[in-house]
Design a protein around this motif. Structure first.
Motif, PDB file in Angstrom:
ATOM      1  N   HIS A 115       5.858   3.653   1.699  1.00 33.36           N
ATOM      2  CA  HIS A 115       4.486   3.847   1.217  1.00 33.36           C
ATOM      3  C   HIS A 115       4.469   4.120  -0.285  1.00 33.36           C
ATOM      4  O   HIS A 115       3.592   3.661  -0.999  1.00 33.36           O
ATOM      5  CB  HIS A 115       3.829   4.997   1.976  1.00 33.36           C
ATOM      6  CG  HIS A 115       3.314   4.603   3.321  1.00 33.36           C
ATOM      7  ND1 HIS A 115       2.082   4.957   3.783  1.00 33.36           N
ATOM      8  CD2 HIS A 115       3.877   3.859   4.290  1.00 33.36           C
ATOM      9  CE1 HIS A 115       1.906   4.462   5.000  1.00 33.36           C
ATOM     10  NE2 HIS A 115       2.986   3.790   5.331  1.00 33.36           N
ATOM     11  N   ARG A 116       5.458   4.872  -0.733  1.00 35.22           N
ATOM     12  CA  ARG A 116       5.525   5.158  -2.172  1.00 35.22           C
ATOM     13  C   ARG A 116       5.721   3.873  -2.973  1.00 35.22           C
ATOM     14  O   ARG A 116       5.164   3.716  -4.057  1.00 35.22           O
ATOM     15  CB  ARG A 116       6.677   6.131  -2.469  1.00 35.22           C
ATOM     16  CG  ARG A 116       6.368   7.572  -2.150  1.00 35.22           C
ATOM     17  CD  ARG A 116       7.236   8.489  -2.982  1.00 35.22           C
ATOM     18  NE  ARG A 116       7.318   9.845  -2.452  1.00 35.22           N
ATOM     19  CZ  ARG A 116       6.388  10.780  -2.631  1.00 35.22           C
ATOM     20  NH1 ARG A 116       5.293  10.492  -3.298  1.00 35.22           N
ATOM     21  NH2 ARG A 116       6.553  11.992  -2.140  1.00 35.22           N
ATOM     22  N   LEU A 155      -6.480   3.691   0.767  1.00 30.25           N
ATOM     23  CA  LEU A 155      -5.552   2.603   1.031  1.00 30.25           C
ATOM     24  C   LEU A 155      -4.826   2.937   2.321  1.00 30.25           C
ATOM     25  O   LEU A 155      -4.128   3.930   2.411  1.00 30.25           O
ATOM     26  CB  LEU A 155      -4.544   2.475  -0.113  1.00 30.25           C
ATOM     27  CG  LEU A 155      -3.537   1.343   0.029  1.00 30.25           C
ATOM     28  CD1 LEU A 155      -4.200   0.003  -0.209  1.00 30.25           C
ATOM     29  CD2 LEU A 155      -2.391   1.534  -0.936  1.00 30.25           C
ATOM     30  N   SER A 156      -5.057   2.104   3.316  1.00 31.10           N
ATOM     31  CA  SER A 156      -4.432   2.361   4.595  1.00 31.10           C
ATOM     32  C   SER A 156      -3.310   1.350   4.801  1.00 31.10           C
ATOM     33  O   SER A 156      -3.552   0.154   4.842  1.00 31.10           O
ATOM     34  CB  SER A 156      -5.490   2.248   5.688  1.00 31.10           C
ATOM     35  OG  SER A 156      -4.900   2.421   6.938  1.00 31.10           O
ATOM     36  N   ILE A 157      -2.087   1.849   4.854  1.00 31.46           N
ATOM     37  CA  ILE A 157      -0.958   0.942   5.034  1.00 31.46           C
ATOM     38  C   ILE A 157      -0.631   0.910   6.523  1.00 31.46           C
ATOM     39  O   ILE A 157      -0.008   1.818   7.059  1.00 31.46           O
ATOM     40  CB  ILE A 157       0.257   1.390   4.190  1.00 31.46           C
ATOM     41  CG1 ILE A 157      -0.166   1.500   2.716  1.00 31.46           C
ATOM     42  CG2 ILE A 157       1.414   0.415   4.359  1.00 31.46           C
ATOM     43  CD1 ILE A 157       0.856   2.169   1.819  1.00 31.46           C
ATOM     44  N   LYS A 158      -1.125  -0.132   7.164  1.00 30.06           N
ATOM     45  CA  LYS A 158      -0.993  -0.230   8.622  1.00 30.06           C
ATOM     46  C   LYS A 158       0.455  -0.482   9.010  1.00 30.06           C
ATOM     47  O   LYS A 158       0.958   0.062   9.972  1.00 30.06           O
ATOM     48  CB  LYS A 158      -1.875  -1.365   9.162  1.00 30.06           C
ATOM     49  CG  LYS A 158      -3.349  -1.148   8.945  1.00 30.06           C
ATOM     50  CD  LYS A 158      -3.868  -0.058   9.862  1.00 30.06           C
ATOM     51  CE  LYS A 158      -5.318   0.246   9.552  1.00 30.06           C
ATOM     52  NZ  LYS A 158      -5.685   1.592   9.980  1.00 30.06           N
ATOM     53  N   ASN A 161       2.363   2.138  -3.004  1.00 31.31           N
ATOM     54  CA  ASN A 161       1.473   2.859  -3.921  1.00 31.31           C
ATOM     55  C   ASN A 161       1.849   2.589  -5.376  1.00 31.31           C
ATOM     56  O   ASN A 161       0.991   2.430  -6.235  1.00 31.31           O
ATOM     57  CB  ASN A 161       1.547   4.371  -3.662  1.00 31.31           C
ATOM     58  CG  ASN A 161       0.853   4.763  -2.374  1.00 31.31           C
ATOM     59  OD1 ASN A 161      -0.038   4.059  -1.906  1.00 31.31           O
ATOM     60  ND2 ASN A 161       1.266   5.869  -1.791  1.00 31.31           N
ATOM     61  N   LEU A 205       9.691   5.601   6.037  1.00 24.80           N
ATOM     62  CA  LEU A 205       8.296   5.192   5.926  1.00 24.80           C
ATOM     63  C   LEU A 205       7.639   5.769   4.665  1.00 24.80           C
ATOM     64  O   LEU A 205       6.905   5.076   3.959  1.00 24.80           O
ATOM     65  CB  LEU A 205       7.535   5.637   7.175  1.00 24.80           C
ATOM     66  CG  LEU A 205       6.114   5.107   7.318  1.00 24.80           C
ATOM     67  CD1 LEU A 205       6.088   3.586   7.356  1.00 24.80           C
ATOM     68  CD2 LEU A 205       5.455   5.668   8.572  1.00 24.80           C
ATOM     69  N   LEU A 206       7.934   7.046   4.387  1.00 25.40           N
ATOM     70  CA  LEU A 206       7.346   7.683   3.205  1.00 25.40           C
ATOM     71  C   LEU A 206       7.728   6.927   1.930  1.00 25.40           C
ATOM     72  O   LEU A 206       6.888   6.666   1.073  1.00 25.40           O
ATOM     73  CB  LEU A 206       7.815   9.142   3.116  1.00 25.40           C
ATOM     74  CG  LEU A 206       7.345   9.925   1.892  1.00 25.40           C
ATOM     75  CD1 LEU A 206       5.839  10.130   1.923  1.00 25.40           C
ATOM     76  CD2 LEU A 206       8.046  11.263   1.788  1.00 25.40           C
TER      77      LEU A 206
END
Lengths: 93, 206
Positions: free
Chosen positions: A52-53, A69-72, A56, A48-49
């Motif tokens: 997200h990277r 920024l919310s990544i649902k 981003n 997951l990290l």
């Protein structure tokens, strides 16, 4: 100032080629806050990290203007399919 | 007013600090604080430009006190330092190529490695100043694990430097056992899945 929903969408589409993408402007108009659901093959085998990277990174330019920024969801097409099906079976039941 | 005088004095000391021994600087700063703001909550040690994780940690509070923009004073030293005023703290740091100085990187290494759980956040754990930061604080509180927080709003250079250090554009940023764990979304996700609990239990036992 700020970023539009369309800008976020087009950056993500061109860089991550998502099979599903939903961008929600949660800023109330100022363009500094977004929530994202994204499904892309590029997430395959990534934690997951790391996912997200990737997101981003794809929004590097936009992030200068974005406050939150919310990544649902950041899913692979396979996971997305599973989730859709389990939701469907829940609503059927 | 007293604070403004203190700042000028502190800068003076910082600029000439290279020639002073560290102890002398500490003494001088203590004196400066006692003179200019007897009721100040600042700590003399914390006002030193050189970060020291062991000295600025107050375990009872579980909070790091990074000196407000102290490194910026170092950056502004030199010929321009005569013009130093309180406006300097609002100068944008984007004009610098990198906010992550080797010194800051060393300090951050120490901070995240000497504590099992570190949260870089907006505000403090008792008074979070951002909904996302608050969410992570509440999650960590629910596990009843000790954690330290660093208020990144107090130091603009720290804030910018951390973004580079973690390669992460936003706050909060959670570190577990020296490793960047994630921001708010990832923490919430891991909280729901039980992964966070597992990781924290492992960290506490190690």
């Amino acid at each position: 100032m700020g970023v539009t929903k369309e800008q976020v969408e087009s950056s993500l589409t061109s860089k991550l080629n998502p099979s599903h993408l939903e961008v929600i402007d949660t800023s109330g108009g100022c363009g500094a806050s977004f929530a994202i659901e994204i499904v892309s093959e590029q997430f395959e085998g990534k934690r997951l990290l790391e996912r997200h990277r990737i997101v981003n990174g794809a929004l590097e330019e936009e992030m200068k203007e974005i406050h939150a920024l919310s990544i649902k969801k950041a899913l692979t097409p396979e996971q997305w399919k599973q989730q859709q099906e389990s939701e469907k079976s829940k609503s059927d039941a | 007013m007293a604070y403004g005088n203190f700042e000028r004095l502190a800068l003076c000391l910082v600029v000439t600090g290279e020639r002073l021994r560290r102890e002398q600087l500490t003494m001088a700063l203590r004196w400066a604080m006692a003179v200019s703001s007897p009721n100040s909550s600042l700590h003399a040690d914390a006002a030193l430009p050189k970060f020291s994780s062991t000295k600025t940690l107050y375990p009872s509070q579980g909070t790091f006190n990074f000196p407000p923009n102290s490194t910026s004073r170092l950056l502004f030293s030199g010929p321009k330092s005569n013009n130093f005023s309180s406006t300097a703290r609002t100068l944008p740091f984007r004009c610098f190529a990198s906010a992550l100085t080797p010194q800051l990187k060393d300090t951050l290494d120490k901070v995240v490695k000497s504590n099992k759980v570190v949260l870089f956040m907006k505000g403090t754990k008792d008074f979070p100043q951002c909904g996302f930061s608050n969410t992570v604080v509440q999650i960590l509180n629910s596990f009843n694990v000790p954690f330290v927080t660093v208020n990144i709003l107090e130091n603009e250079l720290l804030r910018q430097g951390l973004k580079e250090y973690s390669s992460w554009p936003t706050f909060p940023q959670l570190y577990i056992e020296g490793e960047f764990f994630g921001g708010c979304d990832i923490t919430v996700e891991a909280f729901k899945s039980g992964e966070l609990q597992e990781l924290l239990e492992k960290a506490m036992c190690s």
